[in-house]
Write a protein that holds these residues in place. Structure first.
Motif, short mmCIF file in Angstrom:
data_model
loop_
_atom_site.label_atom_id
_atom_site.label_comp_id
_atom_site.label_asym_id
_atom_site.label_seq_id
_atom_site.Cartn_x
_atom_site.Cartn_y
_atom_site.Cartn_z
N VAL A 4 -33.59 13.92 -6.24
CA VAL A 4 -33.89 12.65 -6.23
C VAL A 4 -33.09 11.73 -6.88
CG1 VAL A 4 -35.83 10.90 -5.71
CG2 VAL A 4 -36.23 13.18 -5.44
N PRO A 5 -32.30 10.56 -6.41
CA PRO A 5 -31.65 9.49 -7.13
C PRO A 5 -32.59 8.96 -8.09
CG PRO A 5 -30.95 9.36 -5.04
CD PRO A 5 -32.02 10.43 -5.13
N ASN A 6 -32.59 8.39 -9.28
CA ASN A 6 -33.36 7.85 -10.08
C ASN A 6 -33.67 6.31 -9.57
OD1 ASN A 6 -33.97 9.64 -12.09
ND2 ASN A 6 -32.19 9.00 -13.56
N TRP A 7 -32.88 5.82 -9.13
CA TRP A 7 -33.06 4.49 -8.46
C TRP A 7 -34.18 4.41 -7.28
CZ3 TRP A 7 -31.88 3.19 -3.35
CH2 TRP A 7 -30.81 3.97 -2.84
N PHE A 8 -34.12 5.64 -6.63
CA PHE A 8 -34.95 5.87 -5.33
C PHE A 8 -36.27 6.21 -5.64
CE2 PHE A 8 -35.60 7.65 -1.02
CZ PHE A 8 -35.49 6.61 -0.37
N ALA A 13 -41.95 7.09 -2.18
CA ALA A 13 -43.38 6.93 -1.82
C ALA A 13 -43.67 5.81 -1.05
CB ALA A 13 -43.92 6.79 -3.35
N LEU A 14 -43.00 4.62 -1.18
CA LEU A 14 -43.34 3.76 -0.20
C LEU A 14 -42.78 3.80 1.18
CD1 LEU A 14 -43.95 0.61 -0.16
CD2 LEU A 14 -41.59 0.20 -0.17
N THR A 15 -41.79 4.59 1.43
CA THR A 15 -41.51 4.95 2.82
C THR A 15 -42.30 5.76 3.56
OG1 THR A 15 -39.78 6.27 1.93
CG2 THR A 15 -38.87 4.37 2.81
N GLU A 16 -42.60 7.03 2.65
CA GLU A 16 -43.65 7.92 3.16
C GLU A 16 -45.26 7.37 3.40
OE1 GLU A 16 -43.10 10.28 -0.32
OE2 GLU A 16 -40.94 10.85 0.33
N ALA A 17 -45.48 6.53 2.63
CA ALA A 17 -46.67 5.70 2.98
C ALA A 17 -46.56 5.14 4.34
CB ALA A 17 -47.14 4.65 1.86
N ILE A 18 -45.34 4.36 4.58
CA ILE A 18 -45.32 3.75 6.07
C ILE A 18 -45.26 4.84 7.02
CG2 ILE A 18 -43.49 2.52 7.32
CD1 ILE A 18 -42.49 1.12 4.70
N PHE A 19 -44.67 6.09 6.60
CA PHE A 19 -44.84 6.96 7.86
C PHE A 19 -46.09 7.39 8.01
CE2 PHE A 19 -40.49 8.65 5.83
CZ PHE A 19 -39.61 7.67 6.14
N GLY A 65 -47.11 8.98 -7.80
CA GLY A 65 -47.91 9.57 -9.15
C GLY A 65 -46.74 9.87 -9.97
N ASN A 66 -45.61 10.41 -9.38
CA ASN A 66 -44.39 10.68 -10.06
C ASN A 66 -43.54 9.55 -10.68
OD1 ASN A 66 -42.67 12.71 -10.97
ND2 ASN A 66 -41.21 12.53 -9.13
N CYS A 67 -43.95 8.50 -9.89
CA CYS A 67 -43.08 7.38 -10.40
C CYS A 67 -44.02 6.71 -11.53
CB CYS A 67 -43.49 6.33 -9.12
SG CYS A 67 -42.74 4.59 -9.33
N PHE A 68 -45.19 6.73 -11.46
CA PHE A 68 -45.86 6.17 -12.81
C PHE A 68 -46.37 7.23 -13.94
CE2 PHE A 68 -46.85 3.62 -8.98
CZ PHE A 68 -46.72 2.27 -9.57
N LYS A 187 -28.56 19.71 -1.43
CA LYS A 187 -28.17 20.00 -2.90
C LYS A 187 -27.83 18.28 -3.37
CE LYS A 187 -29.52 23.83 -3.60
NZ LYS A 187 -31.19 23.87 -4.00
N SER A 188 -27.62 17.61 -2.38
CA SER A 188 -26.98 16.09 -2.65
C SER A 188 -28.16 15.30 -2.89
CB SER A 188 -26.01 15.76 -1.49
OG SER A 188 -25.98 14.21 -1.40
N ALA A 189 -28.08 14.43 -3.87
CA ALA A 189 -29.23 13.36 -4.04
C ALA A 189 -29.06 12.44 -3.05
CB ALA A 189 -29.16 12.94 -5.52
#
Lengths: 216, 90
Positions: A4-8, A13-19, A65-68, A187-189
């Motif tokens: 996962v790229p750091n900036w993402f 989590a936000l997009t997965e919540a939308i899904f 949770g990972n984000c915080f 394997k690509s971020a």
């Protein structure tokens, strides 16, 4: 499993919540239709999307949770191994997602056979249990299931061409492409971002379809 | 002529009852729904089991009345058809 790229971090989590919200809405509407029509296929669609909604909700909660940095605190309090904790959540997400797809594939057969349904679940679970490289197996398996669902909706569109059938057909095309993209670029971020973006487009189309149906 | 699916036949029966002020004789249903007698009885049983209609036994014979749930089906019919069509549930 995922690079996962750091900036993402956080956006995932936000997009997965939308899904999760979109799939839950489809599920609720399918159950409402089932209540009115007693159609077995509506019930199956409802359960299929409900499993998928739960799978995304778990992923969204985990990534939030990972984000915080909540996981470290949680593992310190409970004395759980963080790697073990990560895999438990990941497995629950993958199993629920596959169960959702299997239910949707079973729905496309338009038959009432518990034996067939249990066979599909068993076949989907076997490689999971015996493969050491389960992320790849998961994406290959979900791609095969999505290919079946995509073929079904392609047929549905040609049988009844209109805006609604087109939206669902295109949405499942995107979901299928998202899985394929991820298999070849795991394997690509950047592929993690592209995967989420393509899925977002697919779920926006499904949401748009729901809105146009409910608004009338 | 295109063959009607189950949801369309249910709509036609409920619409026929609704158009007759909510209560109708079976002969009228047979005429309006364009079904065989056997098929009509199967659909009427299904509609009663689902709570869409109720059977009334009066001195002048049997009649069928549409319930609030039946009216809800009629009101939401367009949504039902578009949802079932788009997700290939028919």
């Amino acid at each position: 499993m995922f690079v996962v790229p750091n900036w993402f971090i956080g956006y995932d989590a936000l997009t997965e919540a939308i899904f999760a919200v979109v799939t839950l809405l489809v599920s609720l509407l399918a159950f409402k239709i089932f209540k009115l029509t007693k159609s077995n296929n509506s019930k199956l669609l409802g359960f299929g999307f409900l499993f998928i909604a739960f799978s995304y909700a778990i992923l969204a909660i985990f990534n939030a949770g990972n984000c915080f940095n909540l996981h470290e605190s949680f593992c310190e309090i409970t004395k759980w191994d963080p790697v073990m904790w990560y895999y438990v959540q990941l497995y629950i997400h993958l199993i629920l997602y596959l169960l959702g797809l299997v239910t949707l594939v079973y729905m496309t057969f338009k038959t009432k056979s518990p034996k067939l349904y249990s066979l599909l679940i068993l076949i989907s679970a076997l490689p999971f249990m015996f493969s050491l490289n389960f992320p790849h197996v998961y994406f290959v398996l979900s791609s095969v299931l999505l290919a079946y669902i995509f073929a079904f909706y392609l047929g549905n569109f040609f049988k009844n061409p209109n805006l609604h059938t087109a939206l669902i057909m295109v949405a499942f095309t995107f979901l299928f492409i998202a899985d394929l993209t991820y298999i070849f670029t795991m394997k690509s971020a950047m592929s993690y971002v592209i995967y989420h973006f393509i899925e977002l487009v697919a779920y926006i189309l499904i949401l748009f379809n729901l809105v146009t149906i409910i608004k009338k | 002529m295109r063959k009607r699916n189950r949801l369309e036949i249910i709509y036609d029966i409920l619409k026929a009852i609704s158009n007759k002020n909510g209560t109708i004789k079976p002969t009228h249903i047979l005429y309006k729904s364009n079904l065989s007698h056997k098929m009509m009885n199967e659909y009427l049983k299904e509609l009663m089991d689902s709570g869409f209609i109720i059977e009334n036994n009066t001195s002048s014979g049997k009649t069928y009345s549409i319930t609030p749930q039946g009216f809800e089906y009629l009101n939401k019919y367009k949504m039902i058809i578009e949802f079932t069509d788009s997700f290939g549930l028919n």
